[in-house]
Write a protein that holds these residues in place. Structure first.
Motif, PDB file in Angstrom:
ATOM      1  N   LEU A  92       0.582  -1.319   0.064  1.00 18.21           N
ATOM      2  CA  LEU A  92       0.076   0.007  -0.069  1.00 18.21           C
ATOM      3  C   LEU A  92       0.841   1.216  -0.105  1.00 18.21           C
ATOM      4  CD1 LEU A  92      -3.016   1.086  -0.035  1.00 18.21           C
ATOM      5  CD2 LEU A  92      -2.810   0.895   2.416  1.00 18.21           C
ATOM      6  N   PRO A  93       2.029   1.396   1.081  1.00 18.47           N
ATOM      7  CA  PRO A  93       2.641   2.685   0.875  1.00 18.47           C
ATOM      8  C   PRO A  93       3.287   3.006  -0.407  1.00 18.47           C
ATOM      9  CG  PRO A  93       3.201   1.526   2.705  1.00 18.47           C
ATOM     10  CD  PRO A  93       2.484   0.561   1.910  1.00 18.47           C
ATOM     11  N   SER A  94       4.044   2.239  -1.163  1.00 13.89           N
ATOM     12  CA  SER A  94       4.295   2.387  -2.652  1.00 13.89           C
ATOM     13  C   SER A  94       3.301   2.720  -3.677  1.00 13.89           C
ATOM     14  CB  SER A  94       5.317   1.332  -3.175  1.00 13.89           C
ATOM     15  OG  SER A  94       4.580  -0.094  -3.134  1.00 13.89           O
ATOM     16  N   ALA A  95       2.185   1.678  -3.530  1.00 17.88           N
ATOM     17  CA  ALA A  95       1.222   2.130  -4.294  1.00 17.88           C
ATOM     18  C   ALA A  95       0.613   3.413  -4.375  1.00 17.88           C
ATOM     19  CB  ALA A  95      -0.075   0.913  -4.221  1.00 17.88           C
ATOM     20  N   LEU A  96       0.088   3.936  -3.188  1.00 20.47           N
ATOM     21  CA  LEU A  96      -0.510   5.139  -2.750  1.00 20.47           C
ATOM     22  C   LEU A  96       0.674   6.277  -3.339  1.00 20.47           C
ATOM     23  CD1 LEU A  96      -1.789   4.856   0.668  1.00 20.47           C
ATOM     24  CD2 LEU A  96      -3.180   4.866  -1.578  1.00 20.47           C
ATOM     25  N   ALA A  97       1.935   6.164  -3.219  1.00 21.49           N
ATOM     26  CA  ALA A  97       2.948   7.227  -3.520  1.00 21.49           C
ATOM     27  C   ALA A  97       2.885   7.138  -4.879  1.00 21.49           C
ATOM     28  CB  ALA A  97       4.434   6.773  -3.046  1.00 21.49           C
ATOM     29  N   LEU A  98       2.722   6.124  -5.774  1.00 23.34           N
ATOM     30  CA  LEU A  98       2.866   6.151  -7.112  1.00 23.34           C
ATOM     31  C   LEU A  98       1.585   6.637  -8.008  1.00 23.34           C
ATOM     32  CD1 LEU A  98       4.723   2.883  -7.871  1.00 23.34           C
ATOM     33  CD2 LEU A  98       5.524   5.222  -8.289  1.00 23.34           C
ATOM     34  N   VAL A  99       0.301   6.159  -7.153  1.00 24.05           N
ATOM     35  CA  VAL A  99      -1.014   6.816  -7.614  1.00 24.05           C
ATOM     36  C   VAL A  99      -1.057   8.651  -7.365  1.00 24.05           C
ATOM     37  CG1 VAL A  99      -3.374   6.969  -7.030  1.00 24.05           C
ATOM     38  CG2 VAL A  99      -2.355   4.833  -7.270  1.00 24.05           C
ATOM     39  N   ALA A 100      -0.332   8.951  -6.269  1.00 27.59           N
ATOM     40  CA  ALA A 100      -0.192  10.301  -6.101  1.00 27.59           C
ATOM     41  C   ALA A 100       0.687  10.945  -7.129  1.00 27.59           C
ATOM     42  CB  ALA A 100       0.214  10.509  -4.765  1.00 27.59           C
ATOM     43  N   LEU A 266       8.033   6.473 -18.711  1.00 26.08           N
ATOM     44  CA  LEU A 266       9.520   6.655 -18.184  1.00 26.08           C
ATOM     45  C   LEU A 266       9.785   7.315 -17.040  1.00 26.08           C
ATOM     46  CD1 LEU A 266      11.429   7.197 -21.673  1.00 26.08           C
ATOM     47  CD2 LEU A 266      11.102   5.147 -20.086  1.00 26.08           C
ATOM     48  N   ALA A 267       8.482   8.519 -16.917  1.00 29.17           N
ATOM     49  CA  ALA A 267       8.619   9.257 -15.527  1.00 29.17           C
ATOM     50  C   ALA A 267       8.218   8.158 -14.529  1.00 29.17           C
ATOM     51  CB  ALA A 267       7.633  10.216 -15.800  1.00 29.17           C
ATOM     52  N   GLY A 268       7.076   7.525 -14.616  1.00 33.46           N
ATOM     53  CA  GLY A 268       6.640   6.617 -13.529  1.00 33.46           C
ATOM     54  C   GLY A 268       7.811   5.503 -13.357  1.00 33.46           C
ATOM     55  N   LEU A 279       8.267  -3.352  -6.858  1.00 26.60           N
ATOM     56  CA  LEU A 279       8.336  -2.511  -7.789  1.00 26.60           C
ATOM     57  C   LEU A 279       7.022  -2.977  -8.893  1.00 26.60           C
ATOM     58  CD1 LEU A 279      12.012  -2.784  -9.129  1.00 26.60           C
ATOM     59  CD2 LEU A 279      10.979  -0.752  -8.327  1.00 26.60           C
ATOM     60  N   PHE A 280       6.438  -4.097  -8.572  1.00 25.64           N
ATOM     61  CA  PHE A 280       5.168  -4.276  -9.081  1.00 25.64           C
ATOM     62  C   PHE A 280       3.953  -3.375  -8.810  1.00 25.64           C
ATOM     63  CE2 PHE A 280       4.697  -8.703 -11.132  1.00 25.64           C
ATOM     64  CZ  PHE A 280       6.043  -9.072 -11.288  1.00 25.64           C
ATOM     65  N   THR A 281       4.338  -2.566  -7.728  1.00 26.23           N
ATOM     66  CA  THR A 281       3.234  -1.311  -7.582  1.00 26.23           C
ATOM     67  C   THR A 281       3.153  -0.419  -8.890  1.00 26.23           C
ATOM     68  OG1 THR A 281       4.884  -0.301  -6.218  1.00 26.23           O
ATOM     69  CG2 THR A 281       3.102  -1.691  -4.948  1.00 26.23           C
ATOM     70  N   PHE A 282       4.321  -0.497  -9.429  1.00 24.02           N
ATOM     71  CA  PHE A 282       4.247   0.292 -10.930  1.00 24.02           C
ATOM     72  C   PHE A 282       2.853   0.064 -11.670  1.00 24.02           C
ATOM     73  CE2 PHE A 282       5.863   0.860 -15.289  1.00 24.02           C
ATOM     74  CZ  PHE A 282       5.901   2.247 -15.149  1.00 24.02           C
ATOM     75  N   ALA A 283       2.121  -1.164 -11.383  1.00 26.55           N
ATOM     76  CA  ALA A 283       1.062  -1.161 -11.987  1.00 26.55           C
ATOM     77  C   ALA A 283      -0.232  -0.193 -11.584  1.00 26.55           C
ATOM     78  CB  ALA A 283       0.257  -2.648 -11.648  1.00 26.55           C
ATOM     79  N   ALA A 284      -0.108  -0.044 -10.274  1.00 27.61           N
ATOM     80  CA  ALA A 284      -0.921   1.043  -9.742  1.00 27.61           C
ATOM     81  C   ALA A 284      -0.639   2.426 -10.628  1.00 27.61           C
ATOM     82  CB  ALA A 284      -0.745   1.328  -8.165  1.00 27.61           C
ATOM     83  N   TYR A 285       0.547   2.785 -10.715  1.00 24.45           N
ATOM     84  CA  TYR A 285       0.885   4.179 -11.232  1.00 24.45           C
ATOM     85  C   TYR A 285       0.182   4.166 -12.810  1.00 24.45           C
ATOM     86  CZ  TYR A 285       3.410   7.161 -14.405  1.00 24.45           C
ATOM     87  OH  TYR A 285       3.816   8.372 -15.169  1.00 24.45           O
ATOM     88  N   LEU A 286       0.458   2.909 -13.618  1.00 20.67           N
ATOM     89  CA  LEU A 286      -0.246   2.761 -14.873  1.00 20.67           C
ATOM     90  C   LEU A 286      -1.664   2.746 -14.862  1.00 20.67           C
ATOM     91  CD1 LEU A 286       2.507  -0.005 -16.166  1.00 20.67           C
ATOM     92  CD2 LEU A 286       2.432   2.712 -16.825  1.00 20.67           C
ATOM     93  N   GLY A 287      -2.327   2.331 -13.859  1.00 19.69           N
ATOM     94  CA  GLY A 287      -3.635   2.388 -13.840  1.00 19.69           C
ATOM     95  C   GLY A 287      -4.030   3.701 -13.527  1.00 19.69           C
TER      96      GLY A 287
END
Length: 396
Positions: A92-100, A266-268, A279-287
């Motif tokens: 959750l921490p990295s997912a929230l950070a990448l969504v933000a 690339l920014a994400g 690093l799989f939380t990168f999926a949250a950023y893409l979503g």
């Protein structure tokens, strides 16, 4: 230790993994070091052989190895709710950070090359070095297994792909059976799991059904959400080698169809290197880039779902297999090979991206000293390295 590990609660698991989710920088190899320090040395939830077995098992499985180890630890400690708590808290921490970050891309774009980010990479060098030292003492203590670890290192460097990693593990298992003495099983901790082998088989059937059925369902319906779920589930099911492998594959899946622009991707990617956790939380950023926070949740669950199904499906059979003498010999070889794989990952990308000059080497040496001799908490070393990296970047 006792024959059965003391059982805990999902809340206890959630609390410990929340701390790890907030402080575990450095990628999957570093995560294994954090986990070993927390659950083997400090809390003694697992003994060294059990932890080594979990790492070896998750190296065999596709998907994010460190997250699968975390799910396994949560499952052993507090059942299915413990597995869910471990994954949620660590992710959750990295997912929230990448969504933000996805929502505020323009505001954060200029910070990606800051000195603090490089300081985190230097901290990863010290964390991984300590993890390798600790695991090598236990898993490759004699010349036979140390030689096998070096052989695995050579294979992984010569074939820098998932096939090289799989090949090194297979070679380690074969050499273990043929050349390493088969000792009497010395399992100190039992895998006490909820459910039965029937539930494990059901999980494996669901895994296979989704892998085969989602592409058909996506083609028949044309629904974009099902297409996304199919894409991320397939990536999570078939990718070996962890986050550094999944990112370029996702680029091939996301950019050409136009779901995400290459600059945004690339920014994400840069932001994913800067946050703790998998690093799989990168999926949250893409979503989030594709469709906002709801799509972020959809993509995140889809890419991690295979890990849950595989861990639940394989662990019950793994426990019985590891107790056989020939299986123990194979595991001794596999575990030695895992040390070699960690050494290969330590060289590239951990060392090559973290140590770029004399100052970096000195900072890494100080960080290792703090971890190894002064027993400084890893999160504090991470903070100090980030601050030092920013200070070094400001110097002429």
């Amino acid at each position: 230790m006792s024959d059965e590990p003391r059982q805990g609660s999902a809340a206890e698991v959630f609390a410990v993994f929340t701390k790890l989710g907030l402080t575990s920088f450095g990628g999957p190899v570093a995560h294994l070091g954090y986990f070993r320090n927390e659950f083997v040395e400090r809390r003694q939830w697992l003994d060294e052989p059990t932890y080594a077995d979990l790492v070896a098992l998750c190296q065999f499985l596709p998907g994010p190895a460190s997250s699968q180890v975390g799910i396994s630890i949560g499952l052993l400690r507090a059942g299915y709710l413990g597995a869910l708590a471990a994954w949620t808290a660590f992710t959750l921490p990295s997912a929230l950070a990448l969504v933000a970050f996805a929502y505020g891309l323009s505001a954060f774009g200029n910070a990606l090359a800051s000195g603090w980010l490089h300081g985190l990479k230097v901290a990863a060098v010290a964390v991984v070095a300590l993890a390798i030292l600790g695991m090598a003492r236990t898993l490759a203590p004699d010349r036979e297994r140390a030689s096998l670890a070096v052989l695995a290192l050579v294979i992984a460097l010569a074939i820098p792909s998932a096939w090289g990693q799989i090949g090194a593990i297979v070679v380690g298992g074969i050499i273990g059976v043929v050349f390493l003495k088969a000792e009497a099983p010395a399992v100190q901790t039992s895998f006490r799991l909820p459910g039965s082998r029937a539930s494990a088989i059901i999980a494996l059937v669901i895994f296979a059904a989704l892998l085969a059925g989602l592409p058909v369902l996506a083609a028949l319906t044309g629904d974009p959400d099902i297409r996304l779920v199919d894409t991320f589930y397939r990536v999570g099911s078939l990718v070996f080698g962890g986050g550094h492998v999944v990112l370029p594959l996702l680029q091939a899946e996301m950019v050409p169809p136009g779901w995400v622009g290459n600059d945004a991707f690339l920014a994400g990617y840069g932001a994913a290197q800067a946050v703790p956790g998998p690093l799989f939380t990168f999926a949250a950023y893409l979503g989030a880039v594709i469709g906002g926070w709801k799509t972020a949740v959809l993509c995140l669950v889809a890419i991690f779902l295979p890990s849950f199904l595989l861990v639940i499906g394989i662990l019950p059979f793994w426990d019985g297999l590891r107790r056989r003498q020939r299986a123990q010999a194979a595991l001794r070889g596999v575990n030695a090979a895992v040390v070699g794989l960690l050494l290969a990952a330590f060289y590239n990308p951990v060392w090559t991206s973290g140590i770029l000059g004399k100052a970096d080497f000195g900072l890494a040496a100080v960080a290792f000293l703090l971890l190894f001799l002064w027993r400084t908490p890893p999160w504090l070393v991470v903070v100090l390295c980030a601050a030092s990296g920013e200070l070094l970047a400001a110097l002429p």
